[in-house]
Design an enzyme around this catalytic site. Structure first.
Site, short mmCIF file in Angstrom:
data_model
loop_
_atom_site.label_atom_id
_atom_site.label_comp_id
_atom_site.label_asym_id
_atom_site.label_seq_id
_atom_site.Cartn_x
_atom_site.Cartn_y
_atom_site.Cartn_z
NE ARG A 89 74.41 -28.17 60.31
CZ ARG A 89 75.55 -28.52 59.73
NH1 ARG A 89 75.68 -28.43 58.41
NH2 ARG A 89 76.56 -28.98 60.45
CD GLN B 167 81.26 -29.20 64.23
OE1 GLN B 167 82.29 -28.65 63.86
NE2 GLN B 167 80.68 -30.16 63.53
CG ASP B 168 78.37 -31.52 67.33
OD1 ASP B 168 77.70 -30.70 66.69
OD2 ASP B 168 78.72 -32.61 66.88
CD GLN C 175 82.06 -33.69 64.28
OE1 GLN C 175 83.23 -33.37 64.10
NE2 GLN C 175 81.41 -34.49 63.45
CG ASP D 272 75.23 -28.86 63.68
OD1 ASP D 272 74.51 -28.01 63.11
OD2 ASP D 272 75.89 -29.71 63.07
#
Length: 528
Positions: free
Chosen positions: A434, A344-345, A322, A366
């Site tokens: 998700r 990520q993120d 993250q 994500d």
């Protein structure tokens, strides 16, 4: 066919609202046990209202709503003080990072609940406003806990989370949610008008590269402005008198810094020389000891933030997990022709109402996540090459309570493969989203989905978690990845066929944009 007003009611009201509606008609009922038994969490309701002596004179739903929000605010104040007292127990830097997040988040929660209570009492806010701010308060509390778990320093969690505050806020959301079913909170305004603050030179900020004379302050790496760093200009703006728009022009260049716009620093406007020319970059990540919340290159909390022509970048890379480029918890925030680059993120749509227009987002896992009410309109979303064995997910929405008026809407946008993913498309799968949390809510509406999107469309988080309680929808999308024939068969997944249902995810309805976006000057389409 259901009206927009009826759809709002269905959208925001949980099962408890049926009981509240009955309660609203029996205005002589004053027994606090009777009222609290209608909430999702009766026991903390009864205990803390009785303890606070605020139960006298509760004769109708409006009084009960004010009471339960007031009690939640009392508990938030107590919880914040408790967090402060835990500082001597901190033994390492990871604990301090998580503790700092909690202290900040509890402080914001106190202000958020107070803002809600005052606005309802003096009718200066709508019920939709109140639901937004209560949703944010609950998100703050949940995020505090998440930070300790991320950094594996959960020893301090239990003392900090022992206040039942989350349950009291959930009760507040349920009681306020009833009013959303009986009132129309949409305010109509012209989407094409320019706000007064954008007159003259200010209007050019949206039309062409800005002039120094249009701005309150200028930031330039070459020393040609008042400041060489963006944070120095933001800190100066925080000391100004008044709360009007404050325009900071950031000249072209790569600014290697983390920036933060604090809770009371409202109406900041950052204007760059275009997303390819003005870049703010850093490399914080969970892998290097930050929480997801504190990893952000830019963290925005002050209300009314606007960014135009800037790229926000996090260069931590996929191996550090993250690593946020932008985190916005700013109500009424707008981003126009901005870039968000990470893995990520990437884009943390943390809380409140947010709008993104003509933006470019790059990421992997994500990449757009959080618990705001966020609309991304006419944006291009690029999936990058992730780590081996990883799967790309465009969204991970984080609604934790069925009464939170939050969700992510990808509207009239394009989902494409970035240049590093194109050569290896067959080796990595990409999904639309998700379920990060129990009531995750996301819709892709009138967007172009390229061939990188897996035929199943959506990915499980952990087995059957949230598959019955999430809401994922697709409406009139196009492109080789848009076919819904092979999509998941979860109870919470919907191929949307009704324009009325799809309209829940428009600018007008999801973020009540017609009431505030015209003031930003950022162009938008309010409906379908």
């Amino acid at each position: 066919m259901a009206s927009k007003r009826e759809l709002l009611a269905i959208f925001f009201i949980s099962f408890s609202s049926i009981f509240f509606s009955i309660a609203a008609s029996e205005v002589n009922e004053s027994n606090i046990t009777w009222w609290c038994n209608k909430t999702p969490h009766p026991e903390p309701c009864k205990h803390f209202i009785t303890k606070s002596h605020k139960h006298l004179g509760i004769n109708d739903l409006s009084e009960f709503r004010s009471t339960i929000i007031g009690v939640a605010m009392e508990r938030a104040i107590a919880a914040k003080e408790h967090v402060k007292r835990r500082e001597p127990d901190i033994q390492n830097e990871r604990q301090r990072v998580a503790w700092n997040d909690c202290l900040k988040l509890y402080g914001i929660t106190v202000l958020q609940l107070n803002h809600t209570l005052q606005g309802l009492n003096d009718t200066s806010c709508t019920d939709f406003d109140a639901q937004t701010w209560l949703s944010t308060a609950l998100t703050n509390i949940k995020t505090c806990r998440t930070g300790f778990l991320e950094l594996n320093v959960s020893r301090l969690i239990r003392p900090m989370m022992a206040s039942n505050l989350s349950k009291l806020i959930s009760n507040s959301l349920a009681s306020n949610g009833v009013f959303l079913g009986v009132k129309n909170n949409t305010i109509t305004s012209s989407a094409r008008s320019y706000p007064s603050w954008l007159s003259g030179h200010g209007r050019k900020l949206l039309q062409s590269p800005p002039l120094a004379s249009s701005s309150n302050l200028v930031v330039a790496k070459d020393g040609s402005g008042q400041f060489r760093t963006i944070q120095a200009a933001i800190d100066t703006a925080a000391k100004r008198s008044g709360n009007g728009r404050f325009i900071i022009y950031v000249k072209r260049g790569v600014y290697r810094e983390n920036i933060e716009v604090g809770i009371n620093n409202n109406n900041i406007v950052l204007v760059g020389d275009g997303m390819k020319n003005t870049i703010i970059t850093s490399s914080r990540s969970v892998g290097e000891g930050y929480t997801t919340y504190s990893s952000a290159t830019a963290g925005i909390t002050g209300e009314g933030f606007i960014a135009i022509g800037i790229t926000f970048r996090n260069t931590a890379g996929p191996q550090n997990h993250q690593a946020v480029a932008m985190r916005s918890g700013s109500d009424f925030s707008a981003f126009f022709r901005c870039g968000f680059e990470g893995y990520q993120d990437t884009l943390y749509v943390f809380s409140q109402r947010q709008f993104y227009k003509d933006c470019h987002i790059y990421g992997t896992v994500d990449m757009i996540f959080g618990n705001a009410a966020a609309v991304l309109q006419n944006c291009i979303i690029y999936a990058r090459r992730p780590l081996n064995k990883q799967k790309n997910t465009i969204t991970a929405q984080g609604r934790t309570d069925p009464n939170q008026n939050t969700g992510i809407s990808i509207l009239e946008s394009r989902i494409l493969a970035a240049s590093d993913l194109k050569p290896v498309l067959g080796s990595f799968k990409t999904y639309l989203g998700r379920p990060w949390k129990q009531y995750s809510q996301t819709a892709f509406v009138e967007s172009y989905l390229d061939s990188l999107v897996d035929p199943a469309g959506w990915l499980e988080w952990d087995g059957n978690f949230a598959l019955n309680t999430l809401y994922y929808g697709e409406y009139k999308n196009t492109g080789p990845g848009s076919s819904t024939g092979g999509r998941v068969r979860w109870p919470g997944y919907h191929v949307i066929n009704s324009t009325n249902e799809a309209s829940r995810f428009t600018v007008a309805n999801l973020i009540a944009g017609q009431s505030w976006l015209p003031k930003t000057g950022v162009p938008f389409r309010s409906g379908l």
